[in-house]
Design an enzyme around this catalytic site. Structure first.
Site, PDB file in Angstrom:
ATOM      1  N   ASN A 136       0.849  -1.202   0.000  1.00 24.83           N
ATOM      2  CA  ASN A 136       0.000   0.000   0.000  1.00 24.83           C
ATOM      3  C   ASN A 136       0.882   1.249   0.000  1.00 24.83           C
ATOM      4  O   ASN A 136       2.096   1.173   0.188  1.00 24.83           O
ATOM      5  CB  ASN A 136      -0.914  -0.020   1.233  1.00 24.83           C
ATOM      6  CG  ASN A 136      -2.192   0.782   1.032  1.00 24.83           C
ATOM      7  OD1 ASN A 136      -2.347   1.553   0.082  1.00 24.83           O
ATOM      8  ND2 ASN A 136      -3.122   0.614   1.959  1.00 24.83           N
ATOM      9  N   PHE A 137       0.262   2.390  -0.204  1.00 25.45           N
ATOM     10  CA  PHE A 137       0.901   3.710  -0.125  1.00 25.45           C
ATOM     11  C   PHE A 137       2.035   3.900  -1.131  1.00 25.45           C
ATOM     12  O   PHE A 137       2.995   4.625  -0.873  1.00 25.45           O
ATOM     13  CB  PHE A 137       1.385   4.010   1.308  1.00 25.45           C
ATOM     14  CG  PHE A 137       0.290   3.873   2.334  1.00 25.45           C
ATOM     15  CD1 PHE A 137      -0.802   4.725   2.306  1.00 25.45           C
ATOM     16  CD2 PHE A 137       0.321   2.862   3.307  1.00 25.45           C
ATOM     17  CE1 PHE A 137      -1.838   4.595   3.230  1.00 25.45           C
ATOM     18  CE2 PHE A 137      -0.702   2.731   4.234  1.00 25.45           C
ATOM     19  CZ  PHE A 137      -1.784   3.608   4.199  1.00 25.45           C
ATOM     20  N   LEU A 138       1.914   3.248  -2.296  1.00 24.25           N
ATOM     21  CA  LEU A 138       2.860   3.526  -3.381  1.00 24.25           C
ATOM     22  C   LEU A 138       2.609   4.952  -3.864  1.00 24.25           C
ATOM     23  O   LEU A 138       1.501   5.306  -4.264  1.00 24.25           O
ATOM     24  CB  LEU A 138       2.641   2.535  -4.532  1.00 24.25           C
ATOM     25  CG  LEU A 138       3.353   2.887  -5.857  1.00 24.25           C
ATOM     26  CD1 LEU A 138       4.867   2.946  -5.687  1.00 24.25           C
ATOM     27  CD2 LEU A 138       2.966   1.887  -6.940  1.00 24.25           C
TER      28      LEU A 138
HETATM   29  S1  NHW Z   1      -2.999   2.051  -5.282  1.00 30.84           S
HETATM   30  C1  NHW Z   1      -2.433   3.713  -5.129  1.00 30.84           C
HETATM   31  C2  NHW Z   1      -1.209   3.986  -5.957  1.00 30.84           C
HETATM   32  N1  NHW Z   1      -0.780   5.372  -5.772  1.00 30.84           N
HETATM   33  C3  NHW Z   1      -1.319   6.433  -6.401  1.00 30.84           C
HETATM   34  O1  NHW Z   1      -2.186   6.288  -7.237  1.00 30.84           O
HETATM   35  C4  NHW Z   1      -0.798   7.787  -5.969  1.00 30.84           C
HETATM   36  C5  NHW Z   1      -0.715   8.773  -7.092  1.00 30.84           C
HETATM   37  N2  NHW Z   1       0.085   8.244  -8.167  1.00 30.84           N
HETATM   38  C6  NHW Z   1       1.430   8.052  -8.097  1.00 30.84           C
HETATM   39  O2  NHW Z   1       2.075   8.310  -7.094  1.00 30.84           O
HETATM   40  C7  NHW Z   1      -2.561   1.393  -3.648  1.00 30.84           C
HETATM   41  C8  NHW Z   1       2.101   7.461  -9.332  1.00 30.84           C
HETATM   42  O3  NHW Z   1       1.269   7.677 -10.446  1.00 30.84           O
HETATM   43  C9  NHW Z   1       2.410   5.959  -9.179  1.00 30.84           C
HETATM   44  C10 NHW Z   1       2.957   5.411 -10.506  1.00 30.84           C
HETATM   45  C11 NHW Z   1       3.456   5.738  -8.104  1.00 30.84           C
HETATM   46  C12 NHW Z   1       1.156   5.147  -8.839  1.00 30.84           C
HETATM   47  N3  NHW Z   1       0.058  -0.159  -8.825  1.00 30.84           N
HETATM   48  O4  NHW Z   1       6.867   5.228 -12.484  1.00 30.84           O
HETATM   49  P1  NHW Z   1       5.956   5.077 -13.634  1.00 30.84           P
HETATM   50  C13 NHW Z   1      -1.139   0.869  -3.662  1.00 30.84           C
HETATM   51  O5  NHW Z   1      -0.254   1.546  -3.169  1.00 30.84           O
HETATM   52  C14 NHW Z   1       2.557   0.863 -13.197  1.00 30.84           C
HETATM   53  C15 NHW Z   1       0.919  -0.921  -9.527  1.00 30.84           C
HETATM   54  O6  NHW Z   1       6.438   5.622 -14.926  1.00 30.84           O
HETATM   55  P2  NHW Z   1       4.144   6.876 -12.308  1.00 30.84           P
HETATM   56  C16 NHW Z   1      -0.873  -0.467  -4.294  1.00 30.84           C
HETATM   57  C17 NHW Z   1       2.097   1.158 -14.613  1.00 30.84           C
HETATM   58  O7  NHW Z   1       1.116   0.196 -14.997  1.00 30.84           O
HETATM   59  N4  NHW Z   1       1.508  -0.524 -10.668  1.00 30.84           N
HETATM   60  O8  NHW Z   1       4.508   5.670 -13.315  1.00 30.84           O
HETATM   61  C18 NHW Z   1       0.498  -0.554  -4.961  1.00 30.84           C
HETATM   62  C19 NHW Z   1       3.392   1.059 -15.390  1.00 30.84           C
HETATM   63  O9  NHW Z   1       3.742  -0.298 -15.574  1.00 30.84           O
HETATM   64  P3  NHW Z   1       3.468  -0.982 -17.011  1.00 30.84           P
HETATM   65  C20 NHW Z   1       1.215   0.708 -11.109  1.00 30.84           C
HETATM   66  O10 NHW Z   1       2.784   7.333 -12.654  1.00 30.84           O
HETATM   67  C21 NHW Z   1       0.723  -1.902  -5.556  1.00 30.84           C
HETATM   68  C22 NHW Z   1       4.402   1.638 -14.403  1.00 30.84           C
HETATM   69  O11 NHW Z   1       3.784   1.549 -13.091  1.00 30.84           O
HETATM   70  C23 NHW Z   1       0.324   1.543 -10.437  1.00 30.84           C
HETATM   71  O12 NHW Z   1       5.230   7.861 -12.241  1.00 30.84           O
HETATM   72  C24 NHW Z   1       2.092  -2.042  -6.195  1.00 30.84           C
HETATM   73  C25 NHW Z   1       4.687   3.085 -14.713  1.00 30.84           C
HETATM   74  O13 NHW Z   1       5.630   3.533 -13.787  1.00 30.84           O
HETATM   75  C26 NHW Z   1      -0.270   1.056  -9.256  1.00 30.84           C
HETATM   76  N5  NHW Z   1      -1.133   1.776  -8.526  1.00 30.84           N
HETATM   77  O14 NHW Z   1       4.073   6.144 -10.875  1.00 30.84           O
HETATM   78  C27 NHW Z   1       2.339  -3.425  -6.722  1.00 30.84           C
HETATM   79  N6  NHW Z   1       0.228   2.696 -11.105  1.00 30.84           N
HETATM   80  O15 NHW Z   1       3.826  -2.438 -16.878  1.00 30.84           O
HETATM   81  C28 NHW Z   1       2.721  -4.395  -5.628  1.00 30.84           C
HETATM   82  C29 NHW Z   1       1.026   2.587 -12.181  1.00 30.84           C
HETATM   83  O16 NHW Z   1       1.988  -0.797 -17.253  1.00 30.84           O
HETATM   84  C30 NHW Z   1       3.078  -5.763  -6.214  1.00 30.84           C
HETATM   85  N7  NHW Z   1       1.627   1.388 -12.204  1.00 30.84           N
HETATM   86  O17 NHW Z   1       4.302  -0.269 -18.024  1.00 30.84           O
HETATM   87  C31 NHW Z   1       3.468  -6.762  -5.128  1.00 30.84           C
HETATM   88  C32 NHW Z   1       4.905  -6.471  -4.626  1.00 30.84           C
HETATM   89  C33 NHW Z   1       5.277  -7.378  -3.429  1.00 30.84           C
HETATM   90  C34 NHW Z   1       5.492  -8.825  -3.894  1.00 30.84           C
HETATM   91  C35 NHW Z   1       5.991  -9.733  -2.706  1.00 30.84           C
HETATM   92  C36 NHW Z   1       6.184 -11.259  -3.040  1.00 30.84           C
HETATM   93  C1  EN5 Z   2      -5.719   1.732  -1.932  1.00 30.81           C
HETATM   94  N1  EN5 Z   2      -6.102   1.272  -0.640  1.00 30.81           N
HETATM   95  O1  EN5 Z   2     -12.126   7.889  -7.109  1.00 30.81           O
HETATM   96  C2  EN5 Z   2      -6.801   2.506  -2.568  1.00 30.81           C
HETATM   97  N2  EN5 Z   2     -13.139   7.877  -5.133  1.00 30.81           N
HETATM   98  O2  EN5 Z   2     -16.378   6.478  -5.888  1.00 30.81           O
HETATM   99  C3  EN5 Z   2      -6.311   3.230  -3.785  1.00 30.81           C
HETATM  100  N3  EN5 Z   2     -16.186   9.576  -5.851  1.00 30.81           N
HETATM  101  O3  EN5 Z   2     -15.059   9.377  -3.938  1.00 30.81           O
HETATM  102  C4  EN5 Z   2      -7.307   3.261  -4.895  1.00 30.81           C
HETATM  103  N4  EN5 Z   2     -14.977  12.778  -9.527  1.00 30.81           N
HETATM  104  O4  EN5 Z   2     -18.663   9.269  -6.645  1.00 30.81           O
HETATM  105  C5  EN5 Z   2      -8.427   4.197  -4.677  1.00 30.81           C
HETATM  106  N5  EN5 Z   2     -19.502  10.966  -5.461  1.00 30.81           N
HETATM  107  C6  EN5 Z   2      -9.342   4.362  -5.842  1.00 30.81           C
HETATM  108  C7  EN5 Z   2     -10.373   5.404  -5.552  1.00 30.81           C
HETATM  109  C8  EN5 Z   2      -9.835   6.807  -5.688  1.00 30.81           C
HETATM  110  C9  EN5 Z   2     -10.751   7.876  -5.175  1.00 30.81           C
HETATM  111  C10 EN5 Z   2     -12.044   7.887  -5.893  1.00 30.81           C
HETATM  112  C11 EN5 Z   2     -14.464   7.863  -5.688  1.00 30.81           C
HETATM  113  C12 EN5 Z   2     -15.114   6.529  -5.364  1.00 30.81           C
HETATM  114  C13 EN5 Z   2     -15.260   9.016  -5.083  1.00 30.81           C
HETATM  115  C14 EN5 Z   2     -17.106  10.570  -5.355  1.00 30.81           C
HETATM  116  C15 EN5 Z   2     -16.702  11.977  -5.718  1.00 30.81           C
HETATM  117  C16 EN5 Z   2     -16.614  12.187  -7.202  1.00 30.81           C
HETATM  118  C17 EN5 Z   2     -16.142  13.560  -7.530  1.00 30.81           C
HETATM  119  C18 EN5 Z   2     -15.953  13.695  -9.021  1.00 30.81           C
HETATM  120  C19 EN5 Z   2     -18.493  10.233  -5.893  1.00 30.81           C
HETATM  121  C20 EN5 Z   2     -20.877  10.692  -5.747  1.00 30.81           C
HETATM  122  C21 EN5 Z   2     -21.588  10.459  -4.410  1.00 30.81           C
HETATM  123  C22 EN5 Z   2     -23.096  10.384  -4.541  1.00 30.81           C
HETATM  124  C23 EN5 Z   2     -23.729  10.578  -3.157  1.00 30.81           C
HETATM  125  C24 EN5 Z   2     -25.235  10.490  -3.247  1.00 30.81           C
HETATM  126  C25 EN5 Z   2     -25.677   9.197  -3.880  1.00 30.81           C
HETATM  127  C26 EN5 Z   2     -25.025   8.974  -5.228  1.00 30.81           C
HETATM  128  C27 EN5 Z   2     -23.518   9.049  -5.132  1.00 30.81           C
END
Ligand code: NHW
Ligand code: EN5
Length: 388
Positions: A136-138
């Site tokens: 988590n928290f990537l």
């Molecule tokens: S999901 C929340 C993830 N975080 C965010 O969304 C925060 C905002 N975004 C960012 O910080 C909960 C960046 O956009 C991140 C990507 C860091 C997401 N999971 O560095 P590049 C979690 O924390 C792939 C996995 O250029 P970026 C779960 C993407 O498909 N992969 O991208 C985490 C591409 O690969 P591809 C993800 O935007 C689980 C590559 O990253 C992903 O600068 C992790 C691009 O990299 C995501 N959420 O950075 C996996 N988002 O193959 C754990 C993008 O498609 C696996 N990508 O080319 C298990 C490990 C442990 C195993 C133990 C045996």
């Molecule tokens: C790792 N543990 O999109 C998690 N949230 O619906 C990481 N929408 O709050 C991955 N866009 O629908 C997290 N309001 C992926 C989720 C990322 C955050 C996200 C959505 C989930 C959300 C809200 C606000 C949308 C704003 C515009 C939404 C509608 C509520 C409405 C209330 C009354 C009855 C109908 C629905």
């Protein structure tokens, strides 16, 4: 298409629907002596750090990185704002490894620019209990996106998990990756409809006025179920028995012992809330509900900066109908001033969502396993796992 994920032991899109592939680990463990001993290389300006989440300074740095750079909704109106207390709790469960709390900082300035974590968990998949890491928290700083830093972060956490002789992981994401074991829908129950509409979280329905909307979402002042009360330390054994038994019905669920229940479910102010029903006659613990606190920052709004959200966690009903139990959960969340109560359609949640006036959100949550194949995609109701 997925240059990184194609190289990893995860289900691949081309294999979807091929039920001849065996269920279970995709690759066998390698001898620990063959696990790479040195960290993966980072671009030269950056260095790895292990984050000591006991240190308040480190907790603050992580908090600042995430509160400015972590997950946003599709329209960039809201951003998750996990509190420091929450992070401290989420990252230090029984048996946690400090080495799994991984940061990347700029060598020269020491600024924290990326983060990823794992915590250990026993996850049951059908009849097998598998040691896993929950990842988590990537997070990569907004200014360093699309430089392929995420794959290095993922490989490094994988290496450190392997060093503890653990070979599987579970994670969730809002984006589609190869390949979801299940896809769930977020649902939202308005508790403070006026604020939700003001900040753009929800809209006034067609042919609805603000006062009719407020009336629609009104709730009783206090819970209605006799014997409904906050969980306490002495309830841990009874809650563990109740929850363990309940989770057996799902195909994928955590295997929780009393230490886990004490950590994950004993109430912690502004982090996790748990309630149970103690039979007024027999004093038996018959039902349980819980939610965690995850506020979101409201981006660029003149009057409001924080949306206070409760997220449904683990709920168990044996005597009190789940619908009534969750209605009481909504009532206590409203008493505690939450603006919205969120839930996924996992476990038996389907049975109360519509009836309690939850509406579907615009977000989905995909669940994944690393190095473990499940031969069919699970229905959300077959999932007994909630990640933070
Ligand atoms: S999901 C929340 C993830 N975080 C965010 O969304 C925060 C905002 N975004 C960012 O910080 C909960 C960046 O956009 C991140 C990507 C860091 C997401 N999971 O560095 P590049 C979690 O924390 C792939 C996995 O250029 P970026 C779960 C993407 O498909 N992969 O991208 C985490 C591409 O690969 P591809 C993800 O935007 C689980 C590559 O990253 C992903 O600068 C992790 C691009 O990299 C995501 N959420 O950075 C996996 N988002 O193959 C754990 C993008 O498609 C696996 N990508 O080319 C298990 C490990 C442990 C195993 C133990 C045996
Ligand atoms: C790792 N543990 O999109 C998690 N949230 O619906 C990481 N929408 O709050 C991955 N866009 O629908 C997290 N309001 C992926 C989720 C990322 C955050 C996200 C959505 C989930 C959300 C809200 C606000 C949308 C704003 C515009 C939404 C509608 C509520 C409405 C209330 C009354 C009855 C109908 C629905």
């Amino acid at each position: 298409r997925h240059k990184f994920w194609e190289t990893q032991p995860v289900g691949q899109f081309k294999d979807l629907g091929d039920s001849s592939l065996p269920e279970g680990p995709i690759e066998p463990p390698t001898p620990l002596s063959e696990v790479k001993q040195e960290p993966y290389n980072l671009p030269n300006l950056y260095e790895w750090i292990t984050c000591d989440m006991e240190s308040t300074e480190m907790c603050t740095e992580v908090y600042n990185l995430l509160s400015n750079n972590y997950v946003e909704d599709d329209d960039n109106m809201f951003r998750f704002n996990y509190s420091k207390e929450f992070l401290h709790w989420a990252l230090r469960p029984p048996g946690h490894y400090k080495s799994w709390h991984i940061g990347v900082r700029v060598k020269s300035s020491k600024k924290l620019v990326a983060f990823i974590t794992g915590v250990p968990a026993r996850i049951r998949v059908r009849d097998s209990i598998v040691q896993m890491a929950e990842i988590n928290f990537l997070c990569v700083h907004k200014k360093l996106r699309s430089k392929r830093l995420a794959p290095v972060m993922i490989k490094e956490v994988t290496r450190r998990v392997h060093l503890e002789n653990i070979w599987q992981a579970a994670y969730t994401a809002g984006v589609v990756l190869p390949t979801p074991m299940s896809t769930c829908q977020y649902w939202h129950r308005s508790l403070n409809p006026k604020k939700l509409i003001d900040v753009g979280f929800s809209r006034l329905g067609a042919r609805m006025t603000m006062s009719r909307t407020i009336k629609l979402y009104k709730l009783p002042e206090s819970p209605v179920t006799p014997g409904f009360r906050k969980m306490e330390l002495h309830d841990v054994p009874a809650v563990t028995r109740l929850l363990r038994n309940y989770l057996l019905q799902f195909l994928v669920a955590p295997d929780l012992d009393e230490n886990d229940v004490e950590h994950w479910l004993l109430p912690k102010a502004d982090v996790v809330d748990s309630f149970l029903v103690e039979s007024p006659e027999t004093h038996e613990i018959t039902d349980f509900c819980s939610f965690y606190t995850l506020p979101s920052s409201i981006l660029g709004h003149p009057n409001h900066s924080i949306l206070k959200a409760a997220y449904s966690y683990y709920n168990v009903s044996t005597k009190t109908p789940l619908l009534q139990l969750m209605n009481d959960a909504l009532i206590v969340a409203k008493q505690k001033d939450y603006d919205v109560f969120n839930a996924l359609d996992v476990m038996q949640n389907d049975c109360f969502l519509k009836e309690l006036k939850f509406g579907p959100g615009d977000g989905k949550l995909h669940y994944y396993l690393y190095n473990y194949r499940i031969n069919h995609v699970l229905r959300p109701s077959e999932l007994g796992l909630v990640l933070l």
